[in-house]
Design an enzyme around this catalytic site. Structure first.
Site, short mmCIF file in Angstrom:
data_model
loop_
_atom_site.label_atom_id
_atom_site.label_comp_id
_atom_site.label_asym_id
_atom_site.label_seq_id
_atom_site.Cartn_x
_atom_site.Cartn_y
_atom_site.Cartn_z
CG HIS A 100 -2.07 0.92 1.12
ND1 HIS A 100 -1.98 2.27 1.39
CD2 HIS A 100 -3.33 0.69 0.73
CE1 HIS A 100 -3.16 2.83 1.17
NE2 HIS A 100 -4.00 1.89 0.77
CG ASP A 117 -8.30 -4.28 -2.86
OD1 ASP A 117 -7.51 -3.33 -2.96
OD2 ASP A 117 -9.53 -4.16 -2.91
C1 SDX Z 1 -6.20 0.16 -2.88
O1 SDX Z 1 -4.39 4.58 -1.92
C2 SDX Z 1 -5.35 3.99 -1.33
O2 SDX Z 1 -5.79 4.37 -0.27
C3 SDX Z 1 -5.94 2.84 -2.08
C4 SDX Z 1 -6.96 1.99 -1.35
C5 SDX Z 1 -8.24 2.75 -1.09
O3 SDX Z 1 -8.97 2.34 -0.18
O4 SDX Z 1 -8.55 3.69 -1.87
O5 SDX Z 1 -6.43 1.54 -0.12
C6 SDX Z 1 -7.35 0.77 -2.18
O6 SDX Z 1 -5.94 0.51 -4.00
C7 SDX Z 1 -5.34 -0.83 -2.13
C8 SDX Z 1 -4.10 -1.28 -2.97
C9 SDX Z 1 -4.57 -2.38 -3.91
N1 SDX Z 1 -3.51 -2.75 -4.86
C10 SDX Z 1 -2.89 -3.93 -4.80
O7 SDX Z 1 -3.07 -4.77 -3.91
C11 SDX Z 1 -1.96 -4.20 -5.97
C12 SDX Z 1 -0.62 -4.74 -5.45
N2 SDX Z 1 0.06 -3.69 -4.75
C13 SDX Z 1 1.05 -2.89 -5.46
O8 SDX Z 1 0.75 -2.69 -6.80
C14 SDX Z 1 1.52 -1.67 -4.68
O9 SDX Z 1 1.78 -2.11 -3.42
C15 SDX Z 1 0.64 -0.44 -4.62
C16 SDX Z 1 0.23 0.03 -5.98
C17 SDX Z 1 -0.58 -0.70 -3.81
C18 SDX Z 1 1.47 0.64 -3.94
O10 SDX Z 1 2.45 0.99 -4.82
P1 SDX Z 1 3.57 2.07 -4.40
O11 SDX Z 1 3.26 2.79 -3.17
O12 SDX Z 1 3.87 2.88 -5.62
O13 SDX Z 1 4.74 1.16 -4.01
P2 SDX Z 1 5.82 0.67 -5.03
O14 SDX Z 1 5.13 0.10 -6.22
O15 SDX Z 1 6.81 1.76 -5.21
O16 SDX Z 1 6.48 -0.56 -4.23
C19 SDX Z 1 7.52 -0.31 -3.34
C20 SDX Z 1 8.38 -1.57 -3.48
C21 SDX Z 1 8.76 -1.87 -4.93
O17 SDX Z 1 10.00 -2.55 -4.89
P3 SDX Z 1 11.36 -1.66 -5.21
O18 SDX Z 1 11.14 -1.02 -6.57
O19 SDX Z 1 11.44 -0.63 -4.08
O20 SDX Z 1 12.47 -2.68 -5.18
O21 SDX Z 1 7.63 -2.71 -3.03
C22 SDX Z 1 7.41 -3.60 -4.12
C23 SDX Z 1 7.72 -2.84 -5.40
O22 SDX Z 1 8.20 -3.73 -6.40
N3 SDX Z 1 6.02 -4.01 -4.06
C24 SDX Z 1 5.59 -5.25 -4.26
C25 SDX Z 1 4.19 -5.19 -4.07
N4 SDX Z 1 3.83 -3.94 -3.80
C26 SDX Z 1 4.96 -3.21 -3.81
N5 SDX Z 1 6.24 -6.40 -4.56
C27 SDX Z 1 5.45 -7.51 -4.68
N6 SDX Z 1 4.11 -7.53 -4.52
C28 SDX Z 1 3.45 -6.38 -4.22
N7 SDX Z 1 2.13 -6.40 -4.05
#
Ligand code: SDX
Length: 428
Positions: A305, A363
């Protein structure tokens, strides 16, 4: 606590005011930065940017805290019900008995949609994704409810707000029925909000349908958990669209479109599809490795998140609700729940997830619950949009009523070609 932030740039010293909130991080007001320094800030993804001042929802990502007008989400979800949370988000206080009765009565009497709107559904393929139908039909509300599109008229803003909270379940249920090829079911005024939605989705003309109160209560709680969440992507979309003066129905349709993305509200559908793809606990290590592999676009859906660097407080309540629903339905051995629980256990002890502070979000368990309630995965984000409509509307009203509100218009760091002259085709 200093009330000024100093900046040394291009040989000059600047000061910018610091503002404190009721709780949470301070903000450095840089609204005069460009005028004073000639430079912009750069913050892709807005990880360090507060886009507005708001009194509605507060999130502490480090501590896993979510408050709606100061009330913790778990208390609202356990003790309250969805329309009461709607009232709280819209008006700032929990309703007393008279206020609750008036509000619920108003919502009940706005649940039907203009009969002519039924024709809109007929234009979609039966196998259209229900979210595509939601974007189209909700946007089309502005073609039917002209008398509540003047955003400068408080009365019209109130009517538009209540119409959307009331009609979204009806439209969502119609999208589901259309997808199934079953006749639309009209809302009933003798049913509460969640029961009415279950009735509109699952009853058929050929037999009586009895709403299961345990399932209706669980669904009502799921709506509460999804109601609002500070300045997330879809809420920011609604605010930006509304800042141009666009009508509320079009702005909510823009929010639905943004929510659809798998990184946002589409994650509940993607998470369940991921659990089904994993299929059994012995395949979990393979998927954990893929999630950690930089060269593999696969991510654990329902994990991580932007704000929560601790357990999403909504996920805890959702997990409990999943167990409640499965128990009520006598589902004691849902393989996907086993996979989800084992996946969570393994992920939460894996250094990659621990270091990056990746925890289950709302989710992760919602899909298991919604599937048990009888919804297909394609409806999961539709239910998220149904519930989040009150959050979008509350944030929209707060912005429209803010006298300092201006059109949102970010700038950029330009890295393209500098000026050059046109070259005639024969000389290229
Ligand atoms: C919702 O914003 C909100 O409030 C949203 C929400 C709401 O109520 O409105 O809470 C609802 O959207 C919840 C989130 C649902 N999405 C997912 O579950 C999809 C999977 N999650 C990721 O796509 C990600 O965690 C996000 C999109 C939710 C957050 O992305 P960020 O903040 O941009 O974080 P990032 O992508 O920069 O990740 C940081 C690191 C990265 O690694 P590095 O580049 O630093 O090496 O963590 C890794 C990412 O690769 N990472 C993951 C991961 N999520 C982040 N690695 C594996 N699996 C994951 N799920």
């Amino acid at each position: 606590m200093s009330d000024k932030a100093k900046l040394h740039y291009n040989g000059n010293d600047y000061e910018f005011p610091v503002q404190q909130g009721a709780i949470g991080p301070d903000v450095i007001d840089i609204s005069k930065l460009y005028a004073e320094t000639g430079a912009f800030t750069l913050d892709p993804g807005f990880t360090s940017t507060a886009s507005c001042e708001s009194e509605i929802t507060y999130i502490d990502g480090e501590k896993g805290i979510l408050l709606h007008r100061g009330y913790p989400i778990d208390q609202l979800a356990e003790e309250g019900h969805f329309l009461e949370t709607c009232y709280l988000l819209l008006y700032g206080e929990l309703p007393n008995e008279t206020q609750r009765a008036e509000f619920e009565g108003a919502i009940t009497y706005h649940t039907m949609i203009h009969e002519q709107m039924h024709q809109l559904f007929m234009g979609f393929r039966r196998d259209a994704h229900p979210m595509a139908i939601m974007v189209g039909v909700v946007g089309a509300l502005s073609a039917f409810y002209h008398d509540s599109t003047d955003i400068h008229d408080p009365q019209q803003r109130e009517i538009a707000s209540r119409r959307m909270i009331a009609k979204l379940p009806t439209i969502a249920a119609m999208a589901y029925k259309y997808h199934k090829g079953q006749p639309f079911v009209y809302p009933r005024n003798d049913l509460d909000y969640a029961s009415n939605f279950l009735h509109m989705c699952f009853s058929v003309p050929s037999e009586d349908y009895e709403v299961n109160p345990v399932l209706a209560r669980a669904l009502d709680r799921i709506f509460i958990l999804h109601a609002d969440h500070e300045q997330n992507a879809s809420t920011s979309t609604v605010r930006l669209a509304s800042s141009s003066g666009a009508n509320p129905f079009a702005c909510i349709a823009a929010g639905i479109a943004c929510l659809w993305g798998p990184s946002h509200g589409g994650a509940n559908e993607a998470a369940l599809n991921m659990l089904a793809e994993i299929g059994s606990t012995d395949r979990i290590p393979e998927f954990i490795e893929r999630a950690k592999d930089k060269d593999d676009p696969f991510r654990l859906m329902g994990f991580g998140h932007r704000v929560y660097k601790n357990y999403d407080p909504r996920a805890k309540v959702m997990q409990k609700t999943a167990h409640e629903v499965l128990t009520e339905l006598g589902i004691t051995d849902d393989p996907l729940l086993d996979v989800a629980q084992e996946l969570e256990k393994i992920a939460l002890s894996d250094p990659y997830f621990v270091e990056k502070k990746l925890y289950p979000n709302i989710d992760f368990y919602s899909g298991i619950t919604l599937r048990a309630l009888g919804f297909p995965t394609s409806m999961f984000t539709v239910l998220f949009a149904l519930a989040r409509t009150v959050g979008w509307i509350s944030q929209w009203r707060e912005m429209i009523e803010d006298p300092k509100q201006r059109i949102g218009r970010p700038r950029q760091l330009y890295t393209g070609p500098t000026q050059r002259d046109y070259v005639a085709p024969e000389k290229r």
